[in-house]
Design a protein around this motif. Sequence first.
Motif, PDB file in Angstrom:
ATOM      1  N   THR A 107       0.838  -1.197   0.000  1.00  9.88           N
ATOM      2  CA  THR A 107       0.000   0.000   0.000  1.00  9.88           C
ATOM      3  C   THR A 107       0.869   1.242   0.000  1.00  9.88           C
ATOM      4  O   THR A 107       1.987   1.226   0.506  1.00  9.88           O
ATOM      5  CB  THR A 107      -0.919   0.044   1.238  1.00  9.88           C
ATOM      6  OG1 THR A 107      -0.096   0.053   2.415  1.00  9.88           O
ATOM      7  CG2 THR A 107      -1.849  -1.149   1.283  1.00  9.88           C
ATOM      8  N   CYS A 124       2.904   1.294  -4.833  1.00 11.25           N
ATOM      9  CA  CYS A 124       3.071  -0.109  -4.433  1.00 11.25           C
ATOM     10  C   CYS A 124       1.923  -0.943  -4.987  1.00 11.25           C
ATOM     11  O   CYS A 124       1.176  -1.598  -4.257  1.00 11.25           O
ATOM     12  CB  CYS A 124       3.145  -0.207  -2.909  1.00 11.25           C
ATOM     13  SG  CYS A 124       4.651   0.531  -2.253  1.00 11.25           S
ATOM     14  N   ASP A 125       1.806  -0.931  -6.319  1.00 11.88           N
ATOM     15  CA  ASP A 125       0.718  -1.630  -7.008  1.00 11.88           C
ATOM     16  C   ASP A 125       1.190  -2.869  -7.762  1.00 11.88           C
ATOM     17  O   ASP A 125       0.421  -3.495  -8.482  1.00 11.88           O
ATOM     18  CB  ASP A 125       0.002  -0.678  -7.965  1.00 11.88           C
ATOM     19  CG  ASP A 125       0.934  -0.071  -9.006  1.00 11.88           C
ATOM     20  OD1 ASP A 125       2.127  -0.435  -9.067  1.00 11.88           O
ATOM     21  OD2 ASP A 125       0.465   0.802  -9.769  1.00 11.88           O
TER      22      ASP A 125
END
Length: 163
Positions: A107, A124-125
């Motif tokens: 996240t 942070c994907d």
Amino acid sequence: MTALRKPLTAAAILSLATLLTAGCTGGTTASGTPSTPHTKSSAGRKAPSEGSEEGQGRRAKAALEGVSVDDPEFLESGLERVQDGVHNRSSLTKGETYRLSVACVGTGTVNVVIADKAPESVPCDGIPTGRRVENAPERLRIDIDAATGATGMVAWQIDSVPS
């Protein structure tokens, strides 16, 4: 004094086998219901969840699998907790061109700073991002730090770019 040995009866052997089997598998409780073993074998373990550090780390590393560690272009890589950050000094061939790839799973975002240049925000994907490093210094400074509230795992990799 000599101990006398008696042959075991079939009933004694069956009782002993039952005791040994029950002790190895958790057996039954006094009520006759199965008890839960204190440890599980690797065959009984579940795969790490996508939200666990191990699962996030696996996804982050997988996002950077464009160049295998066996390829001559591969230089080095790492995996860290977002909260710990990455603070690395890589030895490069001065003047050559390299590519730094970063993938963060979790996240929030991380801030990537290469050789004291302007920071680049990376979400942070799980989607990898890359930046070329042209005319590289002999020692390349890489700093990856968590933005406020960011969690997860971050993977990075340096590959040489053929000229």
